[in-house]
Design a protein around this motif. Structure first.
Motif, PDB file in Angstrom:
ATOM      1  N   ARG A 185      38.440  40.464  28.997  1.00  0.00           N
ATOM      2  CA  ARG A 185      37.646  40.078  30.163  1.00  0.00           C
ATOM      3  C   ARG A 185      38.324  40.658  31.391  1.00  0.00           C
ATOM      4  N   LEU A 186      37.591  41.451  32.151  1.00  0.00           N
ATOM      5  CA  LEU A 186      38.191  42.150  33.272  1.00  0.00           C
ATOM      6  C   LEU A 186      38.148  41.300  34.535  1.00  0.00           C
ATOM      7  N   PRO A 187      39.314  41.030  35.134  1.00  0.00           N
ATOM      8  CA  PRO A 187      39.312  40.395  36.455  1.00  0.00           C
ATOM      9  C   PRO A 187      38.633  41.317  37.467  1.00  0.00           C
ATOM     10  N   GLU A 188      38.167  40.718  38.523  1.00  0.00           N
ATOM     11  CA  GLU A 188      37.525  41.509  39.576  1.00  0.00           C
ATOM     12  C   GLU A 188      38.490  42.550  40.106  1.00  0.00           C
ATOM     13  N   ASP A 189      38.000  43.747  40.345  1.00  0.00           N
ATOM     14  CA  ASP A 189      38.737  44.872  40.916  1.00  0.00           C
ATOM     15  C   ASP A 189      39.614  45.606  39.912  1.00  0.00           C
ATOM     16  N   LEU A 190      39.739  45.127  38.660  1.00  0.00           N
ATOM     17  CA  LEU A 190      40.586  45.802  37.680  1.00  0.00           C
ATOM     18  C   LEU A 190      39.732  46.646  36.732  1.00  0.00           C
ATOM     19  N   TYR A 237      43.926  49.653  36.410  1.00  0.00           N
ATOM     20  CA  TYR A 237      43.971  50.209  37.766  1.00  0.00           C
ATOM     21  C   TYR A 237      43.223  49.305  38.747  1.00  0.00           C
ATOM     22  N   VAL A 238      43.778  49.191  39.942  1.00  0.00           N
ATOM     23  CA  VAL A 238      43.052  48.640  41.075  1.00  0.00           C
ATOM     24  C   VAL A 238      42.800  49.818  42.009  1.00  0.00           C
ATOM     25  N   GLY A 239      41.568  50.227  42.086  1.00  0.00           N
ATOM     26  CA  GLY A 239      41.287  51.495  42.750  1.00  0.00           C
ATOM     27  C   GLY A 239      41.910  52.602  41.926  1.00  0.00           C
ATOM     28  N   THR A 268      47.150  39.641  31.087  1.00  0.00           N
ATOM     29  CA  THR A 268      46.325  39.166  29.971  1.00  0.00           C
ATOM     30  C   THR A 268      45.204  40.150  29.671  1.00  0.00           C
ATOM     31  N   ALA A 269      44.628  40.726  30.715  1.00  0.00           N
ATOM     32  CA  ALA A 269      43.511  41.657  30.529  1.00  0.00           C
ATOM     33  C   ALA A 269      43.941  42.911  29.770  1.00  0.00           C
ATOM     34  N   VAL A 270      45.092  43.497  30.144  1.00  0.00           N
ATOM     35  CA  VAL A 270      45.523  44.711  29.432  1.00  0.00           C
ATOM     36  C   VAL A 270      45.997  44.363  28.023  1.00  0.00           C
ATOM     37  N   THR A 271      46.554  43.157  27.863  1.00  0.00           N
ATOM     38  CA  THR A 271      46.954  42.705  26.528  1.00  0.00           C
ATOM     39  C   THR A 271      45.742  42.635  25.606  1.00  0.00           C
ATOM     40  N   LEU A 272      44.690  41.985  26.062  1.00  0.00           N
ATOM     41  CA  LEU A 272      43.482  41.843  25.241  1.00  0.00           C
ATOM     42  C   LEU A 272      42.803  43.193  25.008  1.00  0.00           C
TER      43      LEU A 272
END
Length: 272
Positions: free
Chosen positions: A132-137, A190-192, A226-230
């Motif tokens: 699940r991607l957090p906003e901006d990632l 990445y953020v941006g 957590t996002a990159v782990t998943l």
């Protein structure tokens, strides 16, 4: 009797997983050394020594010891002599399946120091949540030298000052990492255009080993790690691997337990 038999079966499954985990760890520690100038891997059957030729124990490891009670002290002395002669730092990883059972005590007797203890953890990939991607990632699977360089930069900043050896290692290994047959795959968040988090998944011994999860300090507590782990674990799930394994600090273990990992043992690192 059935209850005891069931407990024995569970212990037997955990033992098999721990064996696979240690084999995965040994593979991860050494699989890129063949393409690194000045690196070497010494696998004598009863221990693996991975020497990157670089002055950083991130890539200089001793692992998968299979000594007997009769040979352990002599073989430990041999390994210490071999690694000391390089004048480079090494880490010796003692797993629950390393032998003999008192290997850690022998290492301490021979002057090594205990530097870190980590939880050995496992999860069935089919039971883990989807990314699940957090906003901006935005998360990408590494497919270019530039993206791999971004991951290496993130990893190097685990140290203060950043470790140049980490960057150098991945620069020399880039062609092998980007080969479709490589046993490891990497993801970067990445953020941006700024890389802020990353992770590696390594395929060996019918398990997927999670390594090198890193998030820049300024971007922590945003669920990026957590996002990159998943995302890395999802690559393993897509490849049809049934289980994921990892070694985690006590702080990291709490995060991994939340997404479905279980602790089944302890790894201890000794500085050489």
């Amino acid at each position: 009797m059935p209850e005891h038999t069931g407990v024995g079966m569970v212990r037997g499954v955990f033992a098999q997983i721990l064996e696979a985990m240690e084999a995965n760890c040994a593979s991860h520690a050494s699989h890129l050394h063949s393409v690194i100038e000045g690196a070497r891997v010494l696998d004598s059957g009863d221990v693996v020594i991975a020497d990157s030729g670089l002055s950083d124990d991130t890539f200089n490891l001793v692992c998968r010891a299979r000594f007997t009670d009769d040979t352990a002290r002599e073989r430990v002395a041999d390994v210490i002599s071999e690694t000391t002669a390089t004048k480079r730092p090494f880490s010796w990883w003692v797993a629950p399946t390393s032998t003999p059972a008192n290997l850690g005590a022998i290492l301490l007797d021979d002057g090594l120091s205990e530097s870190e203890s980590e939880e050995a953890m496992v999860a069935d990939l089919e039971n883990l949540p989807l990314p699940r991607l957090p906003e901006d990632l935005a998360i990408v699977t590494v497919e270019s030298a530039e993206q791999l360089s971004d991951y290496a930069s993130l990893m190097s900043r685990n140290w203060t000052p950043p470790s140049p050896a980490v960057v150098a290692f991945y620069e020399m290994a880039a062609a092998a990492v980007l080969d479709s047959d490589c046993a490891s795959r990497f993801v970067v968040g990445y953020v941006g255009e700024k890389p802020v988090a990353g992770a590696e998944i390594h395929f060996n011994s019918e398990v997927a080993g999670l390594y090198g999860v890193v998030t820049l300090e300024a971007h922590r507590r945003k669920r990026f790690g957590t996002a990159v782990t998943l995302a890395a674990l999802d690559l393993a799930r897509a490849a049809g691997v049934p289980r994921a394994v990892l070694q985690a600090s006590s702080d990291g273990a709490r995060v991994y337990k939340k997404i479905g990992f279980t602790t089944i043992g302890t790894y201890t690192e000794y500085a050489m």
